[in-house]
Design a protein around this motif. Structure first.
Motif, PDB file in Angstrom:
ATOM      1  N   GLN A  16      -6.197  28.696  50.295  1.00  0.00           N
ATOM      2  CA  GLN A  16      -6.340  29.965  49.376  1.00  0.00           C
ATOM      3  C   GLN A  16      -7.222  31.089  50.247  1.00  0.00           C
ATOM      4  O   GLN A  16      -7.311  30.793  51.217  1.00  0.00           O
ATOM      5  N   GLY A  17      -6.956  32.090  49.461  1.00  0.00           N
ATOM      6  CA  GLY A  17      -7.952  33.201  49.722  1.00  0.00           C
ATOM      7  C   GLY A  17      -7.156  33.752  51.268  1.00  0.00           C
ATOM      8  O   GLY A  17      -6.033  34.013  51.484  1.00  0.00           O
ATOM      9  N   ARG A  43      -2.046  23.740  45.683  1.00  0.00           N
ATOM     10  CA  ARG A  43      -2.285  25.210  46.295  1.00  0.00           C
ATOM     11  C   ARG A  43      -1.478  24.663  47.927  1.00  0.00           C
ATOM     12  O   ARG A  43      -0.483  25.683  48.346  1.00  0.00           O
ATOM     13  N   SER A 191     -11.225  40.623  47.915  1.00  0.00           N
ATOM     14  CA  SER A 191     -10.958  40.207  46.495  1.00  0.00           C
ATOM     15  C   SER A 191     -10.426  38.583  46.765  1.00  0.00           C
ATOM     16  O   SER A 191      -9.138  38.462  46.953  1.00  0.00           O
ATOM     17  N   THR A 192     -11.294  37.640  46.832  1.00  0.00           N
ATOM     18  CA  THR A 192     -10.827  36.105  46.877  1.00  0.00           C
ATOM     19  C   THR A 192     -11.577  35.251  46.074  1.00  0.00           C
ATOM     20  O   THR A 192     -12.656  35.690  45.229  1.00  0.00           O
ATOM     21  N   PRO A 193     -10.984  34.110  45.964  1.00  0.00           N
ATOM     22  CA  PRO A 193     -11.808  33.006  44.844  1.00  0.00           C
ATOM     23  C   PRO A 193     -13.156  33.021  45.207  1.00  0.00           C
ATOM     24  O   PRO A 193     -13.971  32.855  44.107  1.00  0.00           O
ATOM     25  N   ASN A 195     -15.395  35.217  45.650  1.00  0.00           N
ATOM     26  CA  ASN A 195     -15.997  36.569  45.307  1.00  0.00           C
ATOM     27  C   ASN A 195     -15.706  36.572  43.792  1.00  0.00           C
ATOM     28  O   ASN A 195     -15.894  37.587  43.045  1.00  0.00           O
ATOM     29  N   HIS A 196     -15.300  35.500  43.000  1.00  0.00           N
ATOM     30  CA  HIS A 196     -14.953  35.521  41.832  1.00  0.00           C
ATOM     31  C   HIS A 196     -15.934  36.045  41.044  1.00  0.00           C
ATOM     32  O   HIS A 196     -15.687  36.855  39.929  1.00  0.00           O
ATOM     33  N   GLU A 200     -15.779  39.391  38.311  1.00  0.00           N
ATOM     34  CA  GLU A 200     -15.844  39.596  36.800  1.00  0.00           C
ATOM     35  C   GLU A 200     -17.137  40.198  36.398  1.00  0.00           C
ATOM     36  O   GLU A 200     -17.242  40.326  35.133  1.00  0.00           O
TER      37      GLU A 200
END
Length: 256
Positions: A16-17, A43, A191-193, A195-196, A200
């Protein structure tokens, strides 16, 4: 342009990311990819489909790189997959948000083992292979702007990235006679998971953006582009450096 035709890359933490973006970018320029994560999941399956659709090969090798023997086995197993490795991208990393006074030894060890010790011995395994077969190699480490700037409540994370900065500079000299180059890429706010929560939270995001001259978060693809440059022959005279991908965050200063 196939800068990585006939090249094989191992990208740790690549489901991911930023890691996934690096794998896809290298594959898009001709590399065959060994993906890595703690376990195979949808994934990884999706990434393999995406990469093979490009006409490249992709395989997943599971390993938790916080354990030394695991990461050594990962490198050796990855070499066996396609018979060689040319590029090692050390992307896997963790962070823990804790007040310094509350950090436990287990938490400290987990961060340091993943972000520094695992990378140290993964590089060692890769370089032993390069030396044994008298072939050049490239290492790109995923560092952070926090190898350079403070991050209160993330002391162990900052210590690991500061250590990685010095490790890279030291190895650049030690490994140059073996024709192995090594560099760091230091992302800022991407902007990656991971840093969710930031993305938000509009109020928190606004505070972060005020410190970034470009007034926006980076994309994983922005980081992957720099990784691809450093892994390529275009950077054949570049070693021991850190490349910041941060929108100007690290050295930003304004008179108020």
């Amino acid at each position: 342009m196939n800068r990585f035709e006939n090249k094989i890359a191992l990208v740790t933490g690549s489901t991911q990311g930023i890691g996934a973006a690096c794998a896809v970018r290298l594959a898009s320029e001709g590399a065959d990819i060994i993906l890595n994560g703690r376990k195979f999941d949808e994934r990884a399956e999706g990434l393999i489909s995406q990469i093979t659709a490009m006409g490249r090969r992709a395989t997943f090798v599971a390993a938790d790189v916080s354990a030394t023997q695991n990461v050594v086995n990962l490198v050796n197993d990855a070499i066996k997959v396609y018979g060689s490795i040319d590029i090692l991208v050390n992307n896997a990393g963790v962070e823990k948000n804790h007040n310094f006074l509350d950090v436990t030894e287990d938490e400290y060890d987990f961060v340091m083992d993943t972000n520094l010790k695992g990378i140290f011995f993964g590089i060692q395994a890769f370089v032993k292979y390069c030396v044994s077969y008298n072939k050049p190699g490239v290492v790109v480490n995923m560092s952070s702007v926090h190898e350079e700037i403070i991050f209160p409540h993330f002391a162990a994370y900052c210590a690991s990235k500061g250590g990685l900065k010095m490790l890279t500079r030291n190895l650049a000299t030690e490994l140059a006679p073996f024709n192995v180059r090594i560099n760091n890429v230091a992302p800022g706010a991407i902007s990656t998971p991971i840093n969710h929560a930031l993305i938000e939270n509009a109020e928190l995001l606004e505070k972060v953006l005020k410190n970034i001259p470009m007034k926006k978060l980076g994309k994983p693809e922005d980081v992957a582009a720099v990784v691809a440059f450093l892994a390529s022959a275009d950077a054949e005279y570049v070693t021991g450096s850190t490349y910041f991908v941060d929108g100007g965050l690290t050295y930003h200063y304004e008179e108020q």
